[in-house]
Design an enzyme around this catalytic site. Structure first.
Site, short mmCIF file in Angstrom:
data_model
loop_
_atom_site.label_atom_id
_atom_site.label_comp_id
_atom_site.label_asym_id
_atom_site.label_seq_id
_atom_site.Cartn_x
_atom_site.Cartn_y
_atom_site.Cartn_z
CE LYS A 28 -4.43 1.48 1.71
NZ LYS A 28 -5.58 1.19 2.52
CE LYS A 57 -4.41 -16.13 -6.75
NZ LYS A 57 -4.42 -15.25 -5.65
CE LYS A 71 -12.01 -9.24 -2.22
NZ LYS A 71 -11.15 -10.35 -1.82
P1 ADP Z 1 -9.01 -12.33 -4.09
O1 ADP Z 1 -7.73 -12.56 -4.86
O2 ADP Z 1 -10.20 -12.58 -4.92
O3 ADP Z 1 -9.03 -10.98 -3.38
P2 ADP Z 1 -8.52 -13.32 -1.46
O4 ADP Z 1 -7.17 -12.69 -1.45
O5 ADP Z 1 -9.60 -12.73 -0.59
O6 ADP Z 1 -9.04 -13.44 -2.95
O7 ADP Z 1 -8.33 -14.85 -1.11
C1 ADP Z 1 -8.92 -15.57 -0.06
C2 ADP Z 1 -8.37 -16.98 -0.11
O8 ADP Z 1 -8.68 -17.62 -1.36
C3 ADP Z 1 -6.84 -17.02 0.01
O9 ADP Z 1 -6.50 -18.07 0.89
C4 ADP Z 1 -6.34 -17.33 -1.37
O10 ADP Z 1 -5.18 -18.11 -1.32
C5 ADP Z 1 -7.51 -18.09 -2.01
N1 ADP Z 1 -7.60 -17.80 -3.45
C6 ADP Z 1 -8.02 -16.63 -3.99
N2 ADP Z 1 -7.98 -16.68 -5.35
C7 ADP Z 1 -7.54 -17.91 -5.67
C8 ADP Z 1 -7.28 -18.58 -6.92
N3 ADP Z 1 -7.51 -18.00 -8.09
N4 ADP Z 1 -6.81 -19.84 -6.87
C9 ADP Z 1 -6.59 -20.45 -5.67
N5 ADP Z 1 -6.81 -19.88 -4.48
C10 ADP Z 1 -7.28 -18.62 -4.46
#
Ligand code: ADP
Ligand code: TRP
Length: 322
Positions: free
Chosen positions: A110, A189, A192
């Site tokens: 950040k 990947k 969100k």
């Molecule tokens: P985002 O990338 O959508 O913001 P988060 O960071 O909130 O997702 O991830 C929450 C959990 O889900 C974490 O433990 C992360 O490792 C897992 N995760 C998120 N996206 C993926 C993905 N594309 N493949 C595998 N695991 C994921």
């Protein structure tokens, strides 16, 4: 063995969250003492909207219950319902080195973007340490990106123990299965922040539309294609049976198939895969008082443990028992 993990209520779950994390937490609920909580105090560092945060907190609990978290096996609660954790956080904060926290990704990233970071974001790993230490957790399942925070927790707990005696159990991270990385509909990947997600609790109709819009290459129909690198095939592999997946792989290798057909099969498999969870979700969502009961029961169990650990820490450092 105490397994513990926190899930931030920052958005509705997508396939990446489900296959990459949630399903793995749920598999660990059979551990004799599994604790899972909705990390709403952590989410407050980014979500500054009352209604949104409270709705996402309840939704996160409903999502987990619908996806198979069994409150008879695991203890599910909301982070802020255990105030002992915030109190323990202060005790840990008094001994947490600035330099250690300055090196933590969430804060560093950040800052690098030139954004103003709050003290909450800076001390986020200390609150996370309190979450873990308050329950004498020994195993913390987390994604790769959180391993650094578990190391910080071990450092902070280790130096507290060094100064005040053996108060805390040093936890170990259990890194979630890396091969479970789920691609988004654009092949990057799924995340969100990339706007490329398939939501777990989307209606079947909307999900089908999203799948039909996934971009594909312009290979001639008759050409074979290696299945492994293909987004449609990768997504299909997650929701199809082994037999159907094998058959799809053969179709790719043989050629003479169109992506439209694959998309239809993917949409049907996805619908079948999540149908029960969607039904369960509707059930829980129509009885929010039952969800609140589960959470209250979980918090009571968590508090019993956390207050004993907090007292141990308070006595060790001279805050209590003087
Ligand atoms: P985002 O990338 O959508 O913001 P988060 O960071 O909130 O997702 O991830 C929450 C959990 O889900 C974490 O433990 C992360 O490792 C897992 N995760 C998120 N996206 C993926 C993905 N594309 N493949 C595998 N695991 C994921
Ligand atoms: N920081 C974690 C994340 O963003 C969530 C979390 C909060 C957590 N407290 C925790 C994870 C304690 C494991 C243990 O995903």
């Amino acid at each position: 063995m105490r397994v513990l993990s926190g899930i931030q209520p920052t958005g509705r779950p997508h396939w990446g969250n489900y296959f990459g994390a949630i399903t793995q937490y749920i598999a660990l609920q059979k551990a004799d003492q599994a604790f899972y909580f909705i990390a709403n105090l952590h989410a407050l560092t980014t979500i500054r909207d009352r209604d949104k945060l409270s709705q996402l907190t309840l939704d996160a609990a409903i999502d987990l219950l619908a996806l198979g978290l069994d409150p008879e096996q695991a203890t599910l609660f909301v982070q802020s319902d255990v105030p002992e954790v915030s109190e323990l956080c202060w005790l840990l904060m008094t001994g947490a080195p600035m330099g250690l926290l300055e090196r933590c990704h969430a804060y560093k990233d950040k800052k690098a973007k030139g954004l103003a970071a709050g003290v909450g974001l800076f001390s986020y790993p200390v609150l996370q340490s309190a979450d873990i230490l308050a329950y004498d957790s020994d195993t913390v399942p987390v994604g790769e990106d959180q391993v650094q925070h578990i190391e910080v927790c071990r450092d902070i707990a280790g130096s507290f123990n060094h100064q005040f005696g053996e108060v805390f159990v040093l936890p170990k991270a259990k890194v979630l299965d890396h091969t479970a990385r789920v691609p988004g509909i654009d092949g990057e990947k799924m995340s969100k922040s990339y706007n490329n997600t398939l939501a777990v609790f989307e209606s079947a109709k909307v999900q089908r539309k999203q799948i039909m819009r996934i971009p594909t290459d312009s290979r001639p129909l008759e050409d074979p294609k290696p299945p492994e690198g293909d987004v449609l095939y990768q997504l299909y592999s997650l929701v199809a049976s082994d037999e159907d997946r094998e058959q799809m792989a053969e179709t790719y290798r043989r050629g003479n198939f169109g992506y439209g057909e694959v998309k239809k099969l993917l949409a049907a498999a996805a619908e079948a895969f999540f149908v029960e969870a969607r039904e369960r979700r509707e059930q829980w969502a129509s009885h929010p008082e039952d969800v609140r009961d589960v959470l209250a029961h979980g918090a009571a169990k968590a508090r019993a443990k956390a207050s004993a650990v907090l007292q141990r820490a308070q006595e060790a450092c001279g805050i209590k028992g003087w």
